[in-house]
Design a protein around this motif. Structure first.
Motif, PDB file in Angstrom:
ATOM      1  N   ILE A  10       0.202   3.037  12.574  1.00 21.77           N
ATOM      2  CA  ILE A  10       1.160   2.587  11.562  1.00 21.77           C
ATOM      3  C   ILE A  10       1.105   3.500  10.339  1.00 21.77           C
ATOM      4  O   ILE A  10       2.137   3.952   9.829  1.00 21.77           O
ATOM      5  CB  ILE A  10       0.897   1.120  11.167  1.00 21.77           C
ATOM      6  CG1 ILE A  10       1.251   0.191  12.339  1.00 21.77           C
ATOM      7  CG2 ILE A  10       1.702   0.730   9.930  1.00 21.77           C
ATOM      8  CD1 ILE A  10       0.819  -1.248  12.137  1.00 21.77           C
ATOM      9  N   CYS A  11      -0.106   3.782   9.870  1.00 20.14           N
ATOM     10  CA  CYS A  11      -0.248   4.645   8.692  1.00 20.14           C
ATOM     11  C   CYS A  11       0.283   6.045   8.970  1.00 20.14           C
ATOM     12  O   CYS A  11       0.984   6.635   8.144  1.00 20.14           O
ATOM     13  CB  CYS A  11      -1.706   4.710   8.252  1.00 20.14           C
ATOM     14  SG  CYS A  11      -2.330   3.155   7.580  1.00 20.14           S
ATOM     15  N   HIS A  12      -0.034   6.573  10.152  1.00 20.94           N
ATOM     16  CA  HIS A  12       0.434   7.912  10.521  1.00 20.94           C
ATOM     17  C   HIS A  12       1.961   7.971  10.514  1.00 20.94           C
ATOM     18  O   HIS A  12       2.567   8.916  10.007  1.00 20.94           O
ATOM     19  CB  HIS A  12      -0.103   8.277  11.904  1.00 20.94           C
ATOM     20  CG  HIS A  12       0.376   9.604  12.406  1.00 20.94           C
ATOM     21  ND1 HIS A  12       1.543   9.740  13.137  1.00 20.94           N
ATOM     22  CD2 HIS A  12      -0.135  10.852  12.265  1.00 20.94           C
ATOM     23  CE1 HIS A  12       1.723  11.017  13.432  1.00 20.94           C
ATOM     24  NE2 HIS A  12       0.724  11.711  12.928  1.00 20.94           N
ATOM     25  N   ASP A  13       2.598   6.931  11.072  1.00 18.59           N
ATOM     26  CA  ASP A  13       4.058   6.919  11.163  1.00 18.59           C
ATOM     27  C   ASP A  13       4.734   6.725   9.808  1.00 18.59           C
ATOM     28  O   ASP A  13       5.874   7.156   9.612  1.00 18.59           O
ATOM     29  CB  ASP A  13       4.521   5.832  12.129  1.00 18.59           C
ATOM     30  CG  ASP A  13       4.238   6.194  13.590  1.00 18.59           C
ATOM     31  OD1 ASP A  13       3.724   7.301  13.834  1.00 18.59           O
ATOM     32  OD2 ASP A  13       4.538   5.380  14.473  1.00 18.59           O
ATOM     33  N   LEU A  14       4.049   6.080   8.867  1.00 16.12           N
ATOM     34  CA  LEU A  14       4.648   5.841   7.557  1.00 16.12           C
ATOM     35  C   LEU A  14       4.460   7.012   6.593  1.00 16.12           C
ATOM     36  O   LEU A  14       5.256   7.194   5.678  1.00 16.12           O
ATOM     37  CB  LEU A  14       4.054   4.570   6.924  1.00 16.12           C
ATOM     38  CG  LEU A  14       4.509   3.251   7.534  1.00 16.12           C
ATOM     39  CD1 LEU A  14       3.763   2.092   6.890  1.00 16.12           C
ATOM     40  CD2 LEU A  14       6.010   3.058   7.363  1.00 16.12           C
ATOM     41  N   ILE A  15       3.413   7.807   6.807  1.00 15.68           N
ATOM     42  CA  ILE A  15       3.139   8.909   5.880  1.00 15.68           C
ATOM     43  C   ILE A  15       4.275   9.931   5.875  1.00 15.68           C
ATOM     44  O   ILE A  15       4.694  10.406   4.817  1.00 15.68           O
ATOM     45  CB  ILE A  15       1.788   9.571   6.221  1.00 15.68           C
ATOM     46  CG1 ILE A  15       0.641   8.702   5.688  1.00 15.68           C
ATOM     47  CG2 ILE A  15       1.697  10.974   5.641  1.00 15.68           C
ATOM     48  CD1 ILE A  15      -0.733   9.141   6.124  1.00 15.68           C
ATOM     49  N   ARG A  48      -5.146   3.943   5.668  1.00 15.00           N
ATOM     50  CA  ARG A  48      -5.488   4.761   6.834  1.00 15.00           C
ATOM     51  C   ARG A  48      -7.003   4.817   7.019  1.00 15.00           C
ATOM     52  O   ARG A  48      -7.503   4.827   8.142  1.00 15.00           O
ATOM     53  CB  ARG A  48      -4.908   6.159   6.650  1.00 15.00           C
ATOM     54  CG  ARG A  48      -4.902   6.999   7.894  1.00 15.00           C
ATOM     55  CD  ARG A  48      -4.195   8.323   7.645  1.00 15.00           C
ATOM     56  NE  ARG A  48      -3.842   8.973   8.891  1.00 15.00           N
ATOM     57  CZ  ARG A  48      -3.221  10.108   8.973  1.00 15.00           C
ATOM     58  NH1 ARG A  48      -2.858  10.746   7.876  1.00 15.00           N
ATOM     59  NH2 ARG A  48      -2.936  10.649  10.135  1.00 15.00           N
ATOM     60  N   ILE A  49      -7.729   4.880   5.908  1.00 16.40           N
ATOM     61  CA  ILE A  49      -9.198   4.901   5.985  1.00 16.40           C
ATOM     62  C   ILE A  49      -9.735   3.504   6.265  1.00 16.40           C
ATOM     63  O   ILE A  49     -10.599   3.317   7.123  1.00 16.40           O
ATOM     64  CB  ILE A  49      -9.798   5.465   4.678  1.00 16.40           C
ATOM     65  CG1 ILE A  49      -9.408   6.938   4.529  1.00 16.40           C
ATOM     66  CG2 ILE A  49     -11.321   5.310   4.670  1.00 16.40           C
ATOM     67  CD1 ILE A  49      -9.744   7.533   3.177  1.00 16.40           C
ATOM     68  N   ALA A  50      -9.222   2.502   5.545  1.00 18.39           N
ATOM     69  CA  ALA A  50      -9.754   1.143   5.673  1.00 18.39           C
ATOM     70  C   ALA A  50      -9.450   0.513   7.034  1.00 18.39           C
ATOM     71  O   ALA A  50     -10.312  -0.139   7.622  1.00 18.39           O
ATOM     72  CB  ALA A  50      -9.192   0.254   4.558  1.00 18.39           C
ATOM     73  N   PHE A  51      -8.238   0.712   7.541  1.00 16.18           N
ATOM     74  CA  PHE A  51      -7.819   0.025   8.766  1.00 16.18           C
ATOM     75  C   PHE A  51      -7.759   0.931   9.989  1.00 16.18           C
ATOM     76  O   PHE A  51      -7.608   0.450  11.109  1.00 16.18           O
ATOM     77  CB  PHE A  51      -6.445  -0.626   8.557  1.00 16.18           C
ATOM     78  CG  PHE A  51      -6.443  -1.690   7.498  1.00 16.18           C
ATOM     79  CD1 PHE A  51      -7.222  -2.823   7.617  1.00 16.18           C
ATOM     80  CD2 PHE A  51      -5.671  -1.544   6.362  1.00 16.18           C
ATOM     81  CE1 PHE A  51      -7.225  -3.810   6.638  1.00 16.18           C
ATOM     82  CE2 PHE A  51      -5.659  -2.516   5.366  1.00 16.18           C
ATOM     83  CZ  PHE A  51      -6.443  -3.653   5.508  1.00 16.18           C
ATOM     84  N   GLY A  52      -7.857   2.234   9.773  1.00 13.98           N
ATOM     85  CA  GLY A  52      -7.756   3.170  10.893  1.00 13.98           C
ATOM     86  C   GLY A  52      -9.057   3.323  11.656  1.00 13.98           C
ATOM     87  O   GLY A  52     -10.084   2.743  11.302  1.00 13.98           O
ATOM     88  N   SER A  53      -9.000   4.120  12.714  1.00 21.11           N
ATOM     89  CA  SER A  53     -10.198   4.334  13.524  1.00 21.11           C
ATOM     90  C   SER A  53     -11.134   5.324  12.835  1.00 21.11           C
ATOM     91  O   SER A  53     -10.685   6.233  12.139  1.00 21.11           O
ATOM     92  CB  SER A  53      -9.817   4.849  14.919  1.00 21.11           C
ATOM     93  OG  SER A  53      -9.138   6.068  14.815  1.00 21.11           O
TER      94      SER A  53
END
Length: 199
Positions: free
Chosen positions: A16-21, A63-68
């Motif tokens: 999600i973060c990658h697609d929104l950036i 992205r840091i908090a919720f990402g892998s």
């Protein structure tokens, strides 16, 4: 939460973060081009530019908090400090990040999730200090006025199947599974005007 559930949750967060950036970056570039084209400054343009900047910072934080976070991955000190800089993304908390140098992404992920818990407990603002001693991390926060729900803070020590967690507080429920993945445990100390988290 099973290991597969934990992995999928982190991968979904990363996706999600990658697609929104990218679209946020495009909007930011569009605003810059409008400003360079000679369009006169206006409160509306300033609001759009500020909103895009804040959204970008929030996405980087998420992205840091919720990402892998894979083992061995590092995050630069410059990246951490730019995301946690004072007066960004409408944050009312002042965060004093003391660890120096690049940091393990897994530990920073836990710290960022915990910082969101502090943000929930200190909606009127406060002072936070993040310290690291070897592999031991501590986050201490102080505020004149707090809204700390002990039931949610107990989730940091371990999953509580009977505790209903609203979507706005999901960060509380994600810490214990991430601690387990990293082979860590957390301690929480609550008082009327301060909270400390150690892991």
């Amino acid at each position: 939460m099973t290991k597969q559930d934990r992995d999928l949750t982190a991968l979904i967060g990363s996706r999600i973060c990658h697609d929104l950036i990218s679209p946020l970056g495009a909007i930011g570039n569009g605003v810059e081009l409008l400003q360079l084209s000679g369009l006169p400054d206006s409160p509306e343009m300033a609001l759009i530019a500020e909103s895009v900047t804040n959204a970008n910072l929030r996405i980087r934080y998420f992205r840091i908090a919720f990402g892998s976070a894979t083992d061995g991955q590092m995050i630069s000190e410059a990246e951490i400090r730019s995301i946690l800089a004072p007066d960004v993304d409408g944050r009312k908390l002042h965060i004093n990040w003391t660890p120096e140098g690049d940091q393990p992404r897994g530990a920073v992920k836990l710290a960022f999730l915990a910082l969101q818990c502090f943000e929930s407990a200190m909606p009127w603002g406060g002072q936070l200090t993040v310290t690291r001693d070897a592999n031991h991390w501590r986050i201490h926060g102080e505020a004149e006025k707090m809204k700390a729900d002990p039931t949610l803070w107990h989730l940091l020590s371990g999953p509580q199947d009977h505790t209903e967690v609203p979507p706005a507080q999901v960060h509380f429920a994600l810490i214990a599974p991430e601690l387990a993945r990293q082979g860590r445990s957390a301690g929480v100390t609550l008082s009327d005007h301060s909270i400390s988290v150690e892991f």
